[in-house]
Design an enzyme around this catalytic site. Structure first.
Site, mmCIF file in Angstrom:
data_model
loop_
_atom_site.group_PDB
_atom_site.id
_atom_site.type_symbol
_atom_site.label_atom_id
_atom_site.label_comp_id
_atom_site.label_asym_id
_atom_site.label_seq_id
_atom_site.Cartn_x
_atom_site.Cartn_y
_atom_site.Cartn_z
ATOM 1 N N SER A 72 38.151 63.672 7.643
ATOM 2 C CA SER A 72 36.714 63.408 7.595
ATOM 3 C C SER A 72 35.993 64.568 6.930
ATOM 4 O O SER A 72 36.475 65.719 6.948
ATOM 5 C CB SER A 72 36.164 63.229 9.019
ATOM 6 O OG SER A 72 34.751 63.201 9.032
ATOM 7 N N TYR A 103 34.686 65.579 18.056
ATOM 8 C CA TYR A 103 35.173 64.852 16.883
ATOM 9 C C TYR A 103 35.454 65.818 15.737
ATOM 10 O O TYR A 103 36.523 65.774 15.109
ATOM 11 C CB TYR A 103 34.136 63.818 16.464
ATOM 12 C CG TYR A 103 34.515 63.005 15.249
ATOM 13 C CD1 TYR A 103 35.362 61.908 15.359
ATOM 14 C CD2 TYR A 103 34.006 63.322 13.988
ATOM 15 C CE1 TYR A 103 35.704 61.149 14.241
ATOM 16 C CE2 TYR A 103 34.346 62.571 12.866
ATOM 17 C CZ TYR A 103 35.195 61.491 12.997
ATOM 18 O OH TYR A 103 35.529 60.745 11.894
#
Length: 674
Positions: A551, A564
């Site tokens: 990501s 995250y």
């Protein structure tokens, strides 16, 4: 019903029953008249299954259509058996209209026989007679004058003349058994022809059943392993065997542990009979002249079995090269490869290989046909296949080489086996679909088994995609998932670490459970997946690709995202660490850093979208547009864009790239890699 409709119906019925013929084996035909669009006069035609078609699925487009007068006129210019291959090119001058499919080598058999309908089939029962040492006498004993015997002759124009002569000179005959090959039947109507084909097959099988001697393969010497142990051993051996079978060119694998295979391998004479090779041309074109047979008992330690397989593989390659050099002449095509197409492991089963899963599966089906043929021949006589010189003439036939050259160019990921975690939705689904579209066999792995199954079925048959249900946080579950993958396709070459989830909370509200869940799925899960992938890839010795779907958040610090972002940063560094460790094995490890993939995303649909929209103060339905406007390209990122990056990294053009992270974020300057 028209002649064509009747022919297709008969073909589909005969071809759908494996007792009648093998996949893509044999051909059928019908003769009739149609109006010539040029002269307006009736013209006699023959419709015959074209080259490479399958009777069970035959449609009108798979028929070659030829003028009967021109086809039969070729007998006046036939130059003799030494030049009969030239006649195949002459068939093109006999085509009617656009002609349909390419005429096969067996076209002469159908056109020259003076019967309205002709079937040529490869039933196991018929080939058992055809390969028996005293096949001619057996045919006489079984059928009397109703079926004639034609000695082995390579398929072609002369064989068509031979069969036509039998039909002309023996009006009492309904068909023939072709030595080393199969059967041919004929009839005045489509119904009569089909009935006669079935009569020959069923009468032959009944004779075998009534006259067979007990244990034609000898007594049982090694019982098969129990089912669970057998599948576990097969999963351990499959990557090793696939790597060996891919020495000359990459292959996809198929595993079979059917009762027929296990019983054959349990018997005393299996190695002796396997060494004789297959006989029917359709068989050995797909299985090679003989299989590789492991000569250890089922209980041998795994390391001993692996070591022995490698020794036997070297010997097999030496033997195959000797076979080629002994029979090749100046006009022979180059040797295509010396690796086995069939590997037999007593107590475990059969591994078969091909350029794709269907080819590998069909090769295994053909060897099952060969086992049935050997059983039939040995039960009433002695199995005596055609000599190796004749097998070589078929395997390295110029016409067969031409057929191979007509095959379409392989897709970029052909022969590669991919496993995609989180493949049941969103980015994972898009990746699985794109990899399959580029030619890969795909294992769709997801904790939601129904979603995985839906995606796999949407991609295609089990020859293309299979589902597995797995939680990536379970090492045992992943071992089972990779085991299922290697049993489905022989191994694994490309793994995509895509499974993930996200919880958006400020530091003070992030619980220990939130932290553990995200790190378990993404950091630990990716580690466990990569561990299993490296084990399989190293056993294959064929290199491989591991892709992490990380990501933008792995390098960019944003608010309310500590668990995250930290898990994604862990994944990002795993890419670098594993690229450094696995490079010596030819395994490349790369990452992709998407951002703002809202539409079609399982993570965003599962609550992450609402959470991030609240952080940025925009309506959830406008989140994708919001992300797009903060990028340099002002474009929304979709799952298909991430899938395209996976293909770019794995399809060959970046073959020397490893340890790289590719941004797929439409341009987020703050996330530029430094």
């Amino acid at each position: 019903m028209s002649q064509v409709e009747a022919l297709l119906g008969r073909s589909n019925r005969l071809g759908s029953d494996p007792r009648n013929t093998n996949y893509a084996g044999g051909n059928t035909s019908a003769k009739g008249s149609e109006e010539d669009p040029v002269t307006g006069q009736p013209v006699d035609l023959v419709w015959v299954k074209g080259s490479g078609g399958d009777l069970g699925t035959l449609t009108e487009s798979g028929l070659a259509v030829l003028r009967l007068d021109r086809l039969r006129a070729l007998t006046q210019v036939y130059p003799g058996v030494e030049r009969e291959d030239e006649m195949v090119a002459a068939f093109d001058y006999c085509l009617h209209g656009k002609g349909g499919a390419a005429p096969s080598i067996d076209t002469a058999m159908h056109g020259l026989v003076e019967a309205a309908h002709v079937d040529h089939l490869h039933p196991d029962a018929g080939i058992a007679f055809a390969t028996a040492a005293d096949g001619e006498a057996l045919v006489k004993a079984c059928f009397g004058d109703r079926v004639a015997w034609v000695p082995w002759r390579r398929p072609g124009f002369q064989l068509g003349l031979d069969i036509a002569a039998v039909h002309r000179d023996h009006p009492e005959a309904i068909g023939v058994v072709l030595g080393g090959h199969g059967i041919t039947a004929w009839g005045a109507t489509s119904e009569e022809c089909e009935a006669r084909s079935l009569e020959i097959i069923q009468t032959a099988q009944r004779y075998l059943d009534e006259h067979r001697r007990a244990e034609p393969f000898g007594p049982v010497v090694h019982e098969p392993l129990a089912a669970e142990e057998r599948r576990a051993r097969a999963a351990e051996l499959a990557p090793v065997i696939r790597g060996l079978a891919s020495t000359d060119s990459p292959q996809v694998g198929h595993f079979t542990d059917s009762d027929v295979v296990l019983d054959f391998l349990a018997r005393e004479r299996h190695a002796e009979l396997a060494a004789l090779g297959t006989s029917c041309p359709d068989h050995f074109l797909r299985t090679k002249v003989r299989p590789l047979v492991l000569d250890l008992p089922p209980t041998a330690p795994l390391q001993d079995a692996v070591a022995r397989l490698k020794e036997l593989h070297e010997a097999y390659r030496d033997d195959y090269r000797a076979y080629y050099e002994q029979h090749a002449d100046a006009d022979s095509p180059p040797m295509r490869g010396a690796d086995p197409a069939i590997v037999l492991v007593p107590g475990v089963g059969m591994f078969s290989f091909g350029r794709d899963k269907q080819t590998a599966r069909v090769a295994g089906e053909f060897y099952v046909n060969a086992i049935n043929v050997m059983r039939g021949a040995e039960s009433v006589s002695r199995y005596a296949p055609i000599e190796e010189r004749e097998k070589f003439r078929i395997e390295y036939w110029a016409l067969e080489e031409a057929k191979l050259r007509r095959m379409p160019k392989p897709k970029p990921l052909a022969t590669r086996v991919a496993l995609v975690t989180g493949g049941g939705s969103g980015i994972g689904r898009a990746i699985a679909q794109r990899l399959a579209a580029e030619g890969a066999c795909v294992v769709v792995a997801d904790r939601d088994g129904d979603s995985a199954r839906e995606v796999a079925e949407g991609i295609g048959s089990s020859d293309v995609a299979v589902p597995v249900t797995v939680d990536v946080t379970s090492s045992a579950g992943l071992a089972d998932a990779f085991g299922a993958a290697v049993l489905a396709f022989g191994g694994v070459d490309l793994v995509v670490n895509n499974a993930g989830l996200s919880i958006s909370k400020p530091l003070a509200e992030t619980t220990e459970a939130d932290w553990d869940l995200q790190h378990d799925v993404m950091a630990k899960g990716s580690f466990l997946v990569s561990q299993q992938a490296a084990k399989v890839m190293r056993a294959q010795g064929m290199g491989g690709d591991i892709i992490y779907i990380s990501s933008k958040n792995s390098v960019f610090a944003g608010p309310n995202n500590v668990a995250y972002g930290a898990a994604k940063a862990d994944q990002a560094h795993q890419v670098r660490l594993l690229a450094a460790e696995l490079g010596g094995d030819g395994i490349r490890v790369n990452g992709i850093n998407p951002d703002g993939v809202v539409r079609g995303s399982g993570i965003f649909a599962g609550g992450w979208g609402a959470q991030r929209a609240a952080v940025y103060g925009v309506p959830e339905e406008e989140l994708g547009a919001f992300y797009a406007q903060r990028t340099l390209l002002k474009r929304e990122v979709l799952p298909d864009h991430v899938a395209a990056a996976v293909v770019a990294l794995t399809a060959g053009d970046l073959s020397l790239t490893t340890g790289l992270h590719v941004p797929v974020d439409a341009g987020v300057a703050a996330a530029f890699l430094r």
